[in-house]
Design a protein around this motif. Sequence first.
Motif, PDB file in Angstrom:
ATOM      1  N   LEU A  15       0.840  -1.187   0.000  1.00 44.55           N
ATOM      2  CA  LEU A  15       0.000   0.000   0.000  1.00 44.55           C
ATOM      3  C   LEU A  15       0.879   1.242   0.000  1.00 44.55           C
ATOM      4  O   LEU A  15       1.990   1.235   0.549  1.00 44.55           O
ATOM      5  N   SER A  16       0.366   2.328  -0.577  1.00 45.22           N
ATOM      6  CA  SER A  16       1.045   3.612  -0.478  1.00 45.22           C
ATOM      7  C   SER A  16       0.000   4.715  -0.314  1.00 45.22           C
ATOM      8  O   SER A  16      -1.113   4.630  -0.855  1.00 45.22           O
ATOM      9  N   PHE A  17       0.389   5.722   0.462  1.00 44.05           N
ATOM     10  CA  PHE A  17      -0.451   6.895   0.694  1.00 44.05           C
ATOM     11  C   PHE A  17       0.133   8.035  -0.123  1.00 44.05           C
ATOM     12  O   PHE A  17       1.292   8.420   0.053  1.00 44.05           O
ATOM     13  N   GLU A  18      -0.655   8.590  -1.052  1.00 44.05           N
ATOM     14  CA  GLU A  18      -0.149   9.550  -2.023  1.00 44.05           C
ATOM     15  C   GLU A  18      -1.103  10.731  -2.140  1.00 44.05           C
ATOM     16  O   GLU A  18      -2.272  10.625  -1.784  1.00 44.05           O
ATOM     17  N   GLY A  19      -0.584  11.834  -2.650  1.00 42.67           N
ATOM     18  CA  GLY A  19      -1.474  12.957  -2.893  1.00 42.67           C
ATOM     19  C   GLY A  19      -0.757  14.283  -2.936  1.00 42.67           C
ATOM     20  O   GLY A  19       0.466  14.354  -2.987  1.00 42.67           O
ATOM     21  N   TYR A  20      -1.571  15.340  -2.888  1.00 37.39           N
ATOM     22  CA  TYR A  20      -1.023  16.688  -2.853  1.00 37.39           C
ATOM     23  C   TYR A  20      -2.000  17.615  -2.143  1.00 37.39           C
ATOM     24  O   TYR A  20      -3.208  17.339  -2.036  1.00 37.39           O
ATOM     25  N   LEU A  21      -1.452  18.732  -1.655  1.00 35.25           N
ATOM     26  CA  LEU A  21      -2.242  19.781  -1.020  1.00 35.25           C
ATOM     27  C   LEU A  21      -1.773  21.110  -1.581  1.00 35.25           C
ATOM     28  O   LEU A  21      -0.580  21.419  -1.534  1.00 35.25           O
ATOM     29  N   ASN A  22      -2.705  21.898  -2.118  1.00 32.47           N
ATOM     30  CA  ASN A  22      -2.409  23.239  -2.612  1.00 32.47           C
ATOM     31  C   ASN A  22      -3.202  24.257  -1.802  1.00 32.47           C
ATOM     32  O   ASN A  22      -4.436  24.134  -1.674  1.00 32.47           O
ATOM     33  N   TYR A  23      -2.512  25.253  -1.254  1.00 31.20           N
ATOM     34  CA  TYR A  23      -3.192  26.426  -0.712  1.00 31.20           C
ATOM     35  C   TYR A  23      -2.808  27.590  -1.614  1.00 31.20           C
ATOM     36  O   TYR A  23      -1.642  27.963  -1.702  1.00 31.20           O
ATOM     37  N   ILE A  24      -3.793  28.156  -2.307  1.00 30.25           N
ATOM     38  CA  ILE A  24      -3.556  29.158  -3.345  1.00 30.25           C
ATOM     39  C   ILE A  24      -4.159  30.485  -2.900  1.00 30.25           C
ATOM     40  O   ILE A  24      -5.356  30.561  -2.588  1.00 30.25           O
ATOM     41  N   ALA A  25      -3.349  31.527  -2.875  1.00 31.47           N
ATOM     42  CA  ALA A  25      -3.818  32.848  -2.461  1.00 31.47           C
ATOM     43  C   ALA A  25      -4.804  33.415  -3.471  1.00 31.47           C
ATOM     44  O   ALA A  25      -4.841  33.013  -4.639  1.00 31.47           O
ATOM     45  N   ALA A  26      -5.602  34.375  -3.025  1.00 31.08           N
ATOM     46  CA  ALA A  26      -6.516  35.073  -3.933  1.00 31.08           C
ATOM     47  C   ALA A  26      -5.716  35.748  -5.044  1.00 31.08           C
ATOM     48  O   ALA A  26      -4.571  36.164  -4.854  1.00 31.08           O
ATOM     49  N   LYS A  27      -6.342  35.874  -6.226  1.00 33.93           N
ATOM     50  CA  LYS A  27      -5.626  36.364  -7.416  1.00 33.93           C
ATOM     51  C   LYS A  27      -6.213  37.661  -7.970  1.00 33.93           C
ATOM     52  O   LYS A  27      -6.163  37.916  -9.173  1.00 33.93           O
ATOM     53  N   GLY A  28      -6.759  38.495  -7.072  1.00 29.34           N
ATOM     54  CA  GLY A  28      -7.300  39.774  -7.509  1.00 29.34           C
ATOM     55  C   GLY A  28      -8.676  39.626  -8.124  1.00 29.34           C
ATOM     56  O   GLY A  28      -9.418  38.695  -7.825  1.00 29.34           O
ATOM     57  N   LYS A  29      -9.043  40.525  -9.008  1.00 29.09           N
ATOM     58  CA  LYS A  29     -10.334  40.460  -9.685  1.00 29.09           C
ATOM     59  C   LYS A  29     -10.329  39.360 -10.741  1.00 29.09           C
ATOM     60  O   LYS A  29      -9.305  39.074 -11.355  1.00 29.09           O
TER      61      LYS A  29
END
Length: 273
Positions: free
Chosen positions: A192-206
């Motif tokens: 078994l393997s535990f895999e993935g990703y996490l993105n925290y993306i700042a606001a990008k204006g209008k």
Amino acid sequence: MQNPMAILAASAFSMLALCGPQQAMAADWSDTSIGYRYGTRYAEPYNSADIKKSILNVTHASGYKYGTNFMNLDFLMSDGKDANANEAYLLYRHTLDIGKVSGREFKFGPVRGLGFTAGLDLNTKNDPGYGSKKRMFVAGPTLMLDVPGFLNVSLVALWESNKPVGVAERYSYDTHAMLNAVWGIPVGSLPLSFEGYLNYIAAKGKNEYGGPTSAETNLEMMLMYDASGALSLPKNSFRLGLQYQYWRNKFGNPHNVPGSLAKTPMVRAEYHF
């Protein structure tokens, strides 16, 4: 006019061709796979329905003397609740290992190495409501942590633009930041393997229509089982698993927009060669 999905596919295979010589010269490692995943609770902004999607993907990862390459191309096919839309999404990342380039060791605490990551995202979708044609360039430093398997944490700048339905010229958002973690960790001695990703993306204006954007959180994690032995295949050739996506403020849409929050369980299968 050329089919934009064909253009993305051609771009992906061109990148594979570019990665190949690096890997061959260094004779390190590479892994290419074809996969499929399916879920019934996908979300799209300004759509309150649960959407079924089938997703085919081609993924390539390789390492050479000075770093690593990663490429993923998804073909996403929605049901009628998303206008039976088709989407292609290409992601490419190259991480240059600064220690290997400089001949110095960058180890401290839990960190085993320091890198610099750059890449791009491209997509096209043929839904009548938005019709995304995203372009995004990515660059920033990466910490490589000392864990079984790998865990990389990057802080990158994003230069993103789009040209959706009703927008005459390509629109560029404000340059904004993303904190990214990506991992692949074996579960003890189990297959078994535990895999993935996490993105925290700042606001990008209008946004391109003049409205506000919000910071977004995108988490995808999966537990994958190596079923190769049952099929008399080499280790990690055929894998099955469960995947889950949590995406808040999807594409930077504020939380009060219908469909801006996704909580999506999926099943996944991959063949590696």
